[in-house]
Design a protein around this motif. Structure first.
Motif, PDB file in Angstrom:
ATOM      1  N   PRO A   1      17.512 -20.926 -23.930  1.00 35.32           N
ATOM      2  CA  PRO A   1      18.225 -21.080 -25.207  1.00 35.32           C
ATOM      3  C   PRO A   1      18.017 -22.473 -25.786  1.00 35.32           C
ATOM      4  N   GLN A   2      17.755 -22.548 -27.058  1.00 33.66           N
ATOM      5  CA  GLN A   2      17.473 -23.830 -27.708  1.00 33.66           C
ATOM      6  C   GLN A   2      18.652 -24.348 -28.520  1.00 33.66           C
ATOM      7  N   ASP A   3      19.765 -23.607 -28.533  1.00 36.62           N
ATOM      8  CA  ASP A   3      20.939 -24.054 -29.289  1.00 36.62           C
ATOM      9  C   ASP A   3      22.069 -24.504 -28.378  1.00 36.62           C
ATOM     10  N   ARG A   4      21.826 -24.526 -27.063  1.00 39.31           N
ATOM     11  CA  ARG A   4      22.860 -24.926 -26.098  1.00 39.31           C
ATOM     12  C   ARG A   4      22.213 -25.285 -24.765  1.00 39.31           C
ATOM     13  N   GLU A   5      22.969 -25.940 -23.926  1.00 43.66           N
ATOM     14  CA  GLU A   5      22.460 -26.309 -22.605  1.00 43.66           C
ATOM     15  C   GLU A   5      22.356 -25.092 -21.691  1.00 43.66           C
ATOM     16  N   SER A   6      21.455 -25.212 -20.708  1.00 40.12           N
ATOM     17  CA  SER A   6      21.376 -24.266 -19.600  1.00 40.12           C
ATOM     18  C   SER A   6      21.664 -25.044 -18.329  1.00 40.12           C
TER      19      SER A   6
ATOM     20  N   GLY B   1      23.022 -19.771  -8.117  1.00 37.40           N
ATOM     21  CA  GLY B   1      22.733 -20.355  -6.817  1.00 37.40           C
ATOM     22  C   GLY B   1      21.510 -19.760  -6.140  1.00 37.40           C
ATOM     23  N   LYS B   2      20.662 -19.073  -6.910  1.00 30.16           N
ATOM     24  CA  LYS B   2      19.450 -18.473  -6.352  1.00 30.16           C
ATOM     25  C   LYS B   2      18.276 -19.433  -6.514  1.00 30.16           C
ATOM     26  N   LYS B   3      17.532 -19.652  -5.443  1.00 32.76           N
ATOM     27  CA  LYS B   3      16.376 -20.545  -5.493  1.00 32.76           C
ATOM     28  C   LYS B   3      15.327 -19.979  -6.433  1.00 32.76           C
TER      29      LYS B   3
ATOM     30  N   TRP C   1      14.540 -28.604  -4.114  1.00 33.49           N
ATOM     31  CA  TRP C   1      14.308 -27.347  -4.826  1.00 33.49           C
ATOM     32  C   TRP C   1      15.373 -27.183  -5.916  1.00 33.49           C
ATOM     33  N   ILE C   2      15.147 -26.201  -6.799  1.00 31.44           N
ATOM     34  CA  ILE C   2      16.047 -25.897  -7.906  1.00 31.44           C
ATOM     35  C   ILE C   2      16.653 -24.514  -7.711  1.00 31.44           C
ATOM     36  N   GLU C   3      17.931 -24.389  -8.058  1.00 35.67           N
ATOM     37  CA  GLU C   3      18.604 -23.091  -8.066  1.00 35.67           C
ATOM     38  C   GLU C   3      19.085 -22.782  -9.483  1.00 35.67           C
ATOM     39  N   ASP C   4      19.215 -21.498  -9.779  1.00 31.91           N
ATOM     40  CA  ASP C   4      19.732 -21.096 -11.083  1.00 31.91           C
ATOM     41  C   ASP C   4      21.261 -21.130 -11.075  1.00 31.91           C
TER      42      ASP C   4
END
Length: 243
Positions: A103-108, A67-69, A61-64
């Motif tokens: 955001p398209q100008d930096r990583e998330s 740390g929230k799923k 699974w992925i978390e933000d």
């Protein structure tokens, strides 16, 4: 490179609490960090069941960043699968349409998780642990995809502050500082705290101050390059190698 496994959730690269012997772990991941290029619809991560005798389930699974799923904009497919003893497979991370809203100008930053689920024991009074690996997952928009083998640790700027340095990161990429030392190949002082500096921001790193600070970071491939910085007053910039 196999990730560390713990009975508790442990982020790779941080201090582990309650580490379980690596021999006790079954599901192994092929990397310690992942990059999702914005030009792709999915990426694949390889997993292996290192057990020679038992099948295991692998749950992903992925978390933000908190740390929230989450269930988007990135998802793991399949979220659950079975691996036979010494079996190999992969987990895909797919981008949903709402990835375009990032955001398209930096990583998330996100976190990819995989938990191994052992088969039920037929012995009484046996405690079984579901071991868990967690790695950083960076979504890198198409607009900032660099050329292969590019580096940007040389764009960091150090500002001397009480107790260490304020590390300025003018780049659109996350930068993780794992050491600041007086020279290359010097042991990192006990208690040094790794700091991840977000894109286009700064963060304070507690350390000693040196005439020529050498900064060690982690690159896309899990490597740990070290660069010397030259200081003028309270500001230190990377020393550009002579061509």
């Amino acid at each position: 490179m196999k990730g560390q496994k713990t009975a508790m959730v442990v982020l790779l690269g941080s201090l582990a609490v309650g580490l379980v012997n690596e021999a006790d772990a079954a599901i192994a991941l092929d990397r310690t960090r992942a990059i999702f290029p914005g030009s792709e619809k999915s990426i694949a991560l390889n997993i292996t069941n290192d057990s020679t005798s038992m099948p295991y389930l692998a749950q992903g699974w992925i978390e933000d960043a908190q740390g929230k799923k989450i269930s988007g904009p990135l998802v793991v497919v399949p979220p659950l699968q079975r691996l036979e003893p010494q079996g190999k497979s992969m987990m895909r991370i797919n981008a949903l349409p709402d990835a375009a809203s990032l955001p398209q100008d930096r990583e998330s930053i996100f976190y990819f998780n995989v938990r191994e689920v052992p088969p039920k024991s037929d012995r009484p009074n046996v405690m079984q642990l579901a071991l868990h690996t967690k790695i950083k997952l960076f979504y890198r928009p198409k607009a900032i995809l660099p050329e292969k083998y590019s580096r940007w640790d040389n764009q960091l700027v150090l500002h001397k502050v009480s107790g260490g340095y304020r590390v300025e990161n003018p780049t659109p990429y996350y930068m993780t500082v794992i050491a600041i030392t007086a020279a290359p190949k010097v042991a990192v002082p006990k208690g040094f705290q790794t700091v991840m500096v977000a894109p286009k921001s700064s963060a304070v790193v507690q350390s000693g101050q040196f005439a020529t600070p050498h900064v060690t970071t982690i690159n896309d491939f899990g490597g740990k390059p070290t660069l010397p910085f030259r200081c003028s007053g309270n500001v230190c910039r990377a020393e550009v190698p002579k061509s």
